[in-house]
Structure formats: structure tokens, C-alpha cells
Motif scaffolding. Structure first.
Motif, short mmCIF file in Angstrom:
data_model
loop_
_atom_site.label_atom_id
_atom_site.label_comp_id
_atom_site.label_asym_id
_atom_site.label_seq_id
_atom_site.Cartn_x
_atom_site.Cartn_y
_atom_site.Cartn_z
N TYR A 114 -5.75 4.63 3.66
CA TYR A 114 -5.79 3.55 2.67
C TYR A 114 -7.19 2.95 2.73
O TYR A 114 -7.62 2.53 3.80
N ILE A 144 -4.56 6.36 8.48
CA ILE A 144 -3.24 6.11 9.09
C ILE A 144 -2.75 7.39 9.80
O ILE A 144 -2.35 7.35 10.95
N SER A 190 5.69 1.10 16.97
CA SER A 190 5.77 0.35 15.72
C SER A 190 4.39 0.32 15.05
O SER A 190 3.38 0.09 15.72
N GLY A 191 4.36 0.60 13.77
CA GLY A 191 3.11 0.54 13.00
C GLY A 191 2.28 1.80 13.07
O GLY A 191 1.19 1.88 12.50
N GLY A 200 2.95 4.82 11.84
CA GLY A 200 2.93 5.61 10.60
C GLY A 200 4.18 6.45 10.35
O GLY A 200 4.16 7.35 9.51
N LYS A 201 5.27 6.17 11.04
CA LYS A 201 6.49 6.98 10.91
C LYS A 201 7.09 6.88 9.50
O LYS A 201 7.43 7.89 8.89
N THR A 202 7.20 5.64 9.00
CA THR A 202 7.78 5.47 7.66
C THR A 202 6.87 6.11 6.60
O THR A 202 7.36 6.74 5.65
N GLN A 203 5.56 5.97 6.80
CA GLN A 203 4.62 6.60 5.87
C GLN A 203 4.79 8.12 5.89
O GLN A 203 4.80 8.78 4.84
N GLN A 236 14.48 2.25 6.13
CA GLN A 236 14.62 1.14 7.05
C GLN A 236 15.25 -0.08 6.37
O GLN A 236 15.97 -0.84 7.00
N HIS A 290 13.71 3.71 17.44
CA HIS A 290 13.14 3.11 18.65
C HIS A 290 14.12 3.26 19.80
O HIS A 290 13.77 3.02 20.95
N1 LIG Z 1 0.41 0.23 1.09
C1 LIG Z 1 -0.26 0.15 2.24
N2 LIG Z 1 -1.58 -0.17 2.26
C2 LIG Z 1 -2.26 -0.22 3.40
N3 LIG Z 1 -1.74 0.03 4.62
C3 LIG Z 1 -0.44 0.33 4.67
C4 LIG Z 1 0.37 0.42 3.50
N4 LIG Z 1 1.63 0.76 3.87
C5 LIG Z 1 1.60 0.86 5.21
N5 LIG Z 1 0.37 0.62 5.70
C6 LIG Z 1 -0.04 0.68 7.11
O1 LIG Z 1 0.32 1.95 7.64
C7 LIG Z 1 0.61 1.85 9.02
C8 LIG Z 1 1.88 2.59 9.31
O2 LIG Z 1 2.99 1.91 8.74
P1 LIG Z 1 4.48 2.47 8.90
O3 LIG Z 1 5.36 1.59 8.09
O4 LIG Z 1 4.52 3.91 8.60
O5 LIG Z 1 4.76 2.24 10.47
P2 LIG Z 1 6.04 2.64 11.33
O6 LIG Z 1 5.60 3.62 12.36
O7 LIG Z 1 7.15 3.05 10.44
O8 LIG Z 1 6.38 1.26 12.07
P3 LIG Z 1 7.82 0.59 12.43
O9 LIG Z 1 8.29 1.31 13.66
O10 LIG Z 1 7.44 -0.82 12.73
O11 LIG Z 1 8.70 0.73 11.27
C9 LIG Z 1 0.66 0.35 9.34
O12 LIG Z 1 -0.50 -0.01 10.03
C10 LIG Z 1 0.71 -0.32 7.97
O13 LIG Z 1 0.05 -1.56 8.01
#
Ligand SMILES: Nc1ncnc2c1ncn2[C@@H]1O[C@H](COP(=O)(O)OP(=O)(O)OP(=O)(O)O)[C@@H](O)[C@H]1O
Ligand SMILES: [Mg+2]
Length: 264
Positions: free
Chosen positions: A20, A25, A53-54, A56-59, A93, A204
Motif C-alpha cells: 500500500y 505488507i 496480529s497485523g 497480513g493474514k486477512t490480506q 473475521q 490465534h
Molecule cells: N486498505 C489498507 N491500506 C493500508 N494498509 C492496510 C490496509 N488494509 C490493511 N492494511 C495493513 O495491512 C497489515 C495487515 O493487516 P491484516 O488485516 O491482514 O492483519 P492480520 O494478520 O489479519 O491481523 P489480525 O490477526 O489482527 O487480524 C496491517 O498492518 C494493516 O494496517
């Protein structure tokens, strides 16, 4: 040791990267999910995707399911076909449900999308509602449900649709211990319901997720490099830790969970 072989590639993620603006990421993500075949047995695949957490799993889920285009790389399913939105069942989620439909209406609609359930849609909605202890909530609207009830409704919704791939983002959070055991058992049953069924679970709750998996993928950062990648892949079948009841108590399982935690 259980006899098994890994045959056709079901999903191939190649060189996936996501950024981004100037923030990276995800980078260099490569992995492959193969059909696990056990003689005389119908055996699906269950993969745990684990990371802080954070990270990038959801991404990564959004990319794998075709809902988001990666900056680089491709996801191919069933041979060479590039994944597109709708190919996979995704339980997010935030447990997306149609707010203006009752739980029953939403579930019935999902069942009607599945040709395999033709003629028995209503019976299957009732069956799953019973199994997931939601029978008395069927007439309610999503905003009238608790968090855990929404989550179970959302899981059933995707199960009814019948996609081969099911991505589950935190399916165990917000469940009490009794329901947790039930949901875990049901996911296992689902994975056995079809040879090609493939579940990817983000959680988690490492121990619960790994206990029903055959493979673990760890998403994390490597020293000196920006962006998360698959740091480690653990084959639980090779370690003789897959497809066993009460595995959580075994020493090698406990050691594997410790190894995963140390890698995060
Ligand atoms: N639209 C966006 N623009 C910029 N950064 C983003 C965007 N969406 C997500 N991010 C960033 O991407 C990174 C990964 O986010 P993600 O939601 O995939 O984390 P995660 O591993 O699923 O965390 P959790 O376990 O807390 O759910 C984070 O740092 C978040 O801030
Ligand atoms: Mg997430």
C-alpha cells in the motif's frame, strides 16, 4: 505411520506480494496445496495459517479468495485457473451476514446456491442449525444475535454453499468451550466430506487450529526484509501428528506448538 500420498495440486500461490503506497505488507509468498490421498479413505486438506496480529493474514485471505488483487503474483486453483471472487467460501473475521434477512432466509439462500443440495435445502439448514446450536435463533435478524451466534451462522452459510475451498478467519474466537469442541468437530467432518475439500484456517488459538490440520504455514517477517512471507511450512502428516484424536496431549504435538510460537 499412516499411509498417504500427495497428488494433484489444488492451489498454487506464486510470488504473491502486496503493498500500500510505499508500505510492503506481503512479499515473495509461494506455497502449494496438494490433494492428500489415503487409501480407502476420503480425505480433505486442512491448513493452519498462523502469524502475529497485523502481519497480513486477512490480506492474504482476500488475495487467495480472489477478492483482492495482489500487487504481484498469482493464485491458481484446480490446475491453471486463476482464482476469482466467489470461487471460495470465506468466513471473515467480522462475520458478514445480510442484515435485512433472517438467519433462516440467509442460510436457505446459501443452500440454494449448492446444486448438490437440490431438494433437501431446508432439511440441511435445519440439520446444520441443530448441529451448531442455532435452531432457536433462525427467525432472528443478525443484529439480534450474539457475536458467537453470528459467527456460527456465518460458518453454516459458507458450509451450505459447498465450495471446495473454505477460508476461515478466526473461527474459534468468541466461542465457549462446549461450542468450541463442537465447531472443531464439525470442521473436521466437513474436511472429510469430500476428497477435494480444502480448509484454510487463520487462528490465534494455535493449539486448536493445529490439532485439526495436516499442514501449518507460518506468516512472519524475516530479519532485514520488509513485508511478511511464509517463514516456515510444517508437514504434520510427516510428523505423524495429523488425523489423530486427543493429539493435544501428545508430547510431539506440544513441542510442535512451542516451535510454532517461537517462530512468530
Ligand atoms: N486498505 C489498507 N491500506 C493500508 N494498509 C492496510 C490496509 N488494509 C490493511 N492494511 C495493513 O495491512 C497489515 C495487515 O493487516 P491484516 O488485516 O491482514 O492483519 P492480520 O494478520 O489479519 O491481523 P489480525 O490477526 O489482527 O487480524 C496491517 O498492518 C494493516 O494496517
Ligand atoms: Mg486478520
Amino acid at each position: 505411520m499412516t499411509v498417504y500420498s500427495k497428488t494433484n495440486t489444488l492451489l498454487q500461490a506464486s510470488n504473491i506480494g502486496l503493498g500500500y503506497d510505499d508500505k510492503i505488507i506481503l512479499r515473495d509468498i509461494n506455497f502449494c496445496i496438494k490433494d492428500i490421498v489415503r487409501p480407502g479413505m476420503q480425505q480433505g486438506q486442512v491448513i493452519s495459517l498462523i502469524g502475529r496480529s497485523g502481519i497480513g493474514k486477512t490480506q492474504l485471505f482476500k488475495i487467495l479468495s480472489g477478492l483482492q488483487k495482489p500487487t504481484t503474483g498469482t493464485v491458481a486453483i484446480n490446475g491453471d485457473q486463476t482464482v476469482k471472487a466467489g470461487d471460495m467460501g470465506v468466513i471473515f473475521q467480522n462475520y458478514y451476514l445480510f442484515e435485512w434477512r433472517t438467519v433462516y432466509q440467509s442460510l436457505l439462500m446459501a443452500a440454494k446456491k449448492n446444486p448438490q443440495l437440490k431438494g433437501k435445502e431446508k432439511a440441511m439448514v435445519d440439520h446444520y442449525a441443530g448441529e451448531f446450536q442455532l435452531t432457536s435463533e433462525l427467525k432472528k435478524y443478525p443484529q439480534q444475535l450474539s457475536g458467537g451466534q453470528r459467527q456460527r451462522a456465518s460458518i453454516i452459510q459458507q458450509l451450505l454453499k459447498g465450495s471446495s475451498f473454505l477460508l476461515l478467519d478466526e473461527p474459534f474466537s468468541g466461542l465457549d468451550v462446549c461450542v468450541l469442541d463442537k465447531v472443531t468437530d464439525l470442521l473436521l467432518q466437513v474436511s472429510l466430506s469430500d476428497e477435494l475439500k480444502t480448509l484454510i484456517i487463520v487462528s490465534h488459538d494455535i493449539s486448536t487450529s493445529v490439532a485439526i490440520s495436516d499442514t501449518v504455514l507460518i506468516l512472519g517477517n524475516e530479519a532485514g526484509k520488509e513485508g511478511a512471507t511464509i517463514k516456515k511450512e510444517i508437514d504434520l502428516v510427516e510428523r505423524d501428528l495429523a488425523w489423530k484424536k486427543d493429539i493435544k496431549k501428545e508430547k510431539t504435538f506440544i513441542e510442535t506448538v512451542a516451535e510454532i510460537k517461537a517462530c512468530l
